[in-house]
Design a protein around this motif. Structure first.
Motif, mmCIF file in Angstrom:
data_model
loop_
_atom_site.group_PDB
_atom_site.id
_atom_site.type_symbol
_atom_site.label_atom_id
_atom_site.label_comp_id
_atom_site.label_asym_id
_atom_site.label_seq_id
_atom_site.Cartn_x
_atom_site.Cartn_y
_atom_site.Cartn_z
ATOM 1 N N HIS A 46 -0.704 9.954 -5.145
ATOM 2 C CA HIS A 46 0.108 9.628 -3.992
ATOM 3 C C HIS A 46 0.221 10.794 -3.035
ATOM 4 C CE1 HIS A 46 1.975 6.581 -6.874
ATOM 5 N NE2 HIS A 46 0.967 6.048 -6.236
ATOM 6 N N SER A 47 0.108 10.490 -1.794
ATOM 7 C CA SER A 47 0.221 11.491 -0.748
ATOM 8 C C SER A 47 1.681 11.672 -0.380
ATOM 9 C CB SER A 47 -0.568 11.026 0.477
ATOM 10 O OG SER A 47 -0.308 11.866 1.557
ATOM 11 N N THR A 48 2.062 12.903 -0.128
ATOM 12 C CA THR A 48 3.429 13.150 0.316
ATOM 13 C C THR A 48 3.499 13.267 1.828
ATOM 14 O OG1 THR A 48 3.120 15.524 0.037
ATOM 15 C CG2 THR A 48 4.106 14.326 -1.805
ATOM 16 N N SER A 56 2.972 -8.395 10.765
ATOM 17 C CA SER A 56 3.171 -7.135 10.047
ATOM 18 C C SER A 56 4.332 -7.227 9.070
ATOM 19 C CB SER A 56 3.426 -5.995 11.025
ATOM 20 O OG SER A 56 2.294 -5.785 11.833
ATOM 21 N N PHE A 57 4.141 -6.603 7.922
ATOM 22 C CA PHE A 57 5.149 -6.557 6.872
ATOM 23 C C PHE A 57 5.409 -5.108 6.500
ATOM 24 C CE2 PHE A 57 2.981 -10.552 6.391
ATOM 25 C CZ PHE A 57 3.989 -11.459 6.078
ATOM 26 N N HIS A 58 6.639 -4.803 6.171
ATOM 27 C CA HIS A 58 7.003 -3.500 5.615
ATOM 28 C C HIS A 58 6.899 -3.641 4.100
ATOM 29 C CE1 HIS A 58 8.987 0.396 5.667
ATOM 30 N NE2 HIS A 58 9.673 -0.019 4.616
ATOM 31 N N VAL A 59 6.121 -2.754 3.462
ATOM 32 C CA VAL A 59 5.944 -2.794 2.007
ATOM 33 C C VAL A 59 6.323 -1.416 1.478
ATOM 34 C CG1 VAL A 59 4.349 -3.254 0.103
ATOM 35 C CG2 VAL A 59 4.089 -4.497 2.263
ATOM 36 N N GLU A 60 7.585 -1.268 1.103
ATOM 37 C CA GLU A 60 8.142 0.024 0.710
ATOM 38 C C GLU A 60 7.430 0.635 -0.496
ATOM 39 O OE1 GLU A 60 10.247 3.352 1.137
ATOM 40 O OE2 GLU A 60 10.425 1.665 2.511
ATOM 41 N N ASP A 61 6.963 -0.186 -1.429
ATOM 42 C CA ASP A 61 6.336 0.353 -2.634
ATOM 43 C C ASP A 61 4.826 0.579 -2.491
ATOM 44 O OD1 ASP A 61 6.072 -2.419 -2.613
ATOM 45 O OD2 ASP A 61 6.701 -2.705 -4.685
ATOM 46 N N MET A 62 4.289 0.526 -1.270
ATOM 47 C CA MET A 62 2.909 0.925 -0.996
ATOM 48 C C MET A 62 2.953 2.432 -0.730
ATOM 49 S SD MET A 62 0.240 -0.293 1.997
ATOM 50 C CE MET A 62 1.413 -0.004 3.325
ATOM 51 N N THR A 63 2.481 3.227 -1.690
ATOM 52 C CA THR A 63 2.693 4.671 -1.616
ATOM 53 C C THR A 63 1.438 5.510 -1.389
ATOM 54 O OG1 THR A 63 2.565 4.784 -4.015
ATOM 55 C CG2 THR A 63 4.772 4.565 -3.046
ATOM 56 N N CYS A 64 0.260 4.906 -1.482
ATOM 57 C CA CYS A 64 -0.961 5.709 -1.334
ATOM 58 C C CYS A 64 -2.119 4.831 -0.856
ATOM 59 C CB CYS A 64 -1.318 6.372 -2.666
ATOM 60 S SG CYS A 64 -1.851 5.232 -3.962
ATOM 61 N N GLY A 65 -3.254 5.456 -0.652
ATOM 62 C CA GLY A 65 -4.444 4.736 -0.218
ATOM 63 C C GLY A 65 -4.916 3.709 -1.227
ATOM 64 N N HIS A 66 -4.725 4.000 -2.501
ATOM 65 C CA HIS A 66 -5.102 3.037 -3.548
ATOM 66 C C HIS A 66 -4.254 1.774 -3.420
ATOM 67 C CE1 HIS A 66 -4.890 1.290 -7.647
ATOM 68 N NE2 HIS A 66 -6.198 1.455 -7.555
ATOM 69 N N CYS A 67 -2.955 1.957 -3.209
ATOM 70 C CA CYS A 67 -2.049 0.818 -3.006
ATOM 71 C C CYS A 67 -2.504 0.003 -1.792
ATOM 72 C CB CYS A 67 -0.621 1.295 -2.763
ATOM 73 S SG CYS A 67 0.153 2.211 -4.088
ATOM 74 N N THR A 95 -4.905 -4.343 7.912
ATOM 75 C CA THR A 95 -4.724 -2.905 8.061
ATOM 76 C C THR A 95 -3.480 -2.542 7.265
ATOM 77 O OG1 THR A 95 -5.641 -2.974 10.295
ATOM 78 C CG2 THR A 95 -4.375 -1.013 9.689
ATOM 79 N N ALA A 96 -3.628 -1.643 6.295
ATOM 80 C CA ALA A 96 -2.503 -1.222 5.464
ATOM 81 C C ALA A 96 -2.364 0.293 5.580
ATOM 82 C CB ALA A 96 -2.733 -1.633 4.013
ATOM 83 N N ASP A 97 -1.201 0.750 6.027
ATOM 84 C CA ASP A 97 -0.953 2.173 6.241
ATOM 85 C C ASP A 97 0.168 2.645 5.312
ATOM 86 O OD1 ASP A 97 -0.595 4.750 7.163
ATOM 87 O OD2 ASP A 97 0.313 4.145 9.061
ATOM 88 N N PRO A 98 -0.180 3.376 4.243
ATOM 89 C CA PRO A 98 0.851 3.829 3.313
ATOM 90 C C PRO A 98 1.837 4.824 3.932
ATOM 91 C CG PRO A 98 -1.287 4.717 2.678
ATOM 92 C CD PRO A 98 -1.522 3.768 3.812
ATOM 93 N N GLY A 99 1.432 5.547 4.950
ATOM 94 C CA GLY A 99 2.323 6.494 5.604
ATOM 95 C C GLY A 99 3.507 5.813 6.268
ATOM 96 N N SER A 100 3.233 4.721 6.963
ATOM 97 C CA SER A 100 4.293 3.980 7.647
ATOM 98 C C SER A 100 4.801 2.813 6.813
ATOM 99 C CB SER A 100 3.782 3.442 8.985
ATOM 100 O OG SER A 100 2.754 2.496 8.766
ATOM 101 N N LYS A 101 4.071 2.522 5.721
ATOM 102 C CA LYS A 101 4.400 1.410 4.819
ATOM 103 C C LYS A 101 4.277 0.059 5.514
ATOM 104 C CE LYS A 101 6.944 4.299 1.733
ATOM 105 N NZ LYS A 101 5.913 4.602 0.794
ATOM 106 N N LEU A 102 3.359 -0.025 6.494
ATOM 107 C CA LEU A 102 3.137 -1.266 7.218
ATOM 108 C C LEU A 102 1.808 -1.902 6.836
ATOM 109 C CD1 LEU A 102 4.317 -0.497 10.862
ATOM 110 C CD2 LEU A 102 5.453 -1.906 9.143
ATOM 111 N N VAL A 103 1.846 -3.213 6.673
ATOM 112 C CA VAL A 103 0.648 -4.013 6.441
ATOM 113 C C VAL A 103 0.564 -5.003 7.591
ATOM 114 C CG1 VAL A 103 -0.458 -5.703 4.933
ATOM 115 C CG2 VAL A 103 0.821 -3.805 3.934
ATOM 116 N N SER A 104 -0.533 -4.964 8.346
ATOM 117 C CA SER A 104 -0.741 -5.873 9.474
ATOM 118 C C SER A 104 -1.904 -6.789 9.164
ATOM 119 C CB SER A 104 -1.021 -5.098 10.758
ATOM 120 O OG SER A 104 0.084 -4.296 11.090
ATOM 121 N N VAL A 105 -1.700 -8.078 9.423
ATOM 122 C CA VAL A 105 -2.704 -9.090 9.093
ATOM 123 C C VAL A 105 -3.050 -9.877 10.336
ATOM 124 C CG1 VAL A 105 -3.239 -11.076 7.622
ATOM 125 C CG2 VAL A 105 -1.710 -9.273 6.771
ATOM 126 N N GLU A 106 -4.343 -9.936 10.634
ATOM 127 C CA GLU A 106 -4.863 -10.762 11.723
ATOM 128 C C GLU A 106 -5.669 -11.890 11.112
ATOM 129 O OE1 GLU A 106 -6.327 -9.052 15.611
ATOM 130 O OE2 GLU A 106 -6.602 -7.361 14.239
#
Length: 88
Positions: free
Chosen positions: A7-9, A23-34, A52-63
């Motif tokens: 996990h990246s800090t 877009s969804f907020h996914v708090e338990d997405m903590t790294c690139g693997h997630c 597009t899933a960004d663990p830094g912002s914890k956002l998942v965007s779906v088109e």
């Protein structure tokens, strides 16, 4: 939840959701693997989507799909918890 221990800090700024994306907020997405696991889960369950899933912002965007229940179900089936509210 991921157990890869890589996990990246650091955090990164969220890229704006592309036009028409859900877009969804996914708090338990903590790294690139997630992020990769969530992306695969959604794209595998709902063909024609682009995720597009960004663990830094914890956002998942779906088109490519407006089926919110199916997207949430795919995230949950992958072992993660999407927020109760949509983002943006």
């Amino acid at each position: 939840m991921c157990s890869c221990q890589q996990h990246s800090t650091t955090t990164s700024a969220a890229a704006p959701a592309p036009g028409g994306a859900i877009s969804f907020h996914v708090e338990d997405m903590t790294c690139g693997h997630c992020a990769g696991t969530i992306k695969q889960a959604i794209e595998g369950k709902i063909p024609g989507t682009s995720v597009t899933a960004d663990p830094g912002s914890k956002l998942v965007s779906v088109e490519g799909s407006a089926d919110i229940a199916a997207i949430r179900s795919a995230i949950t089936a992958a072992g993660y918890t999407p927020s109760a509210e949509l983002v943006g």
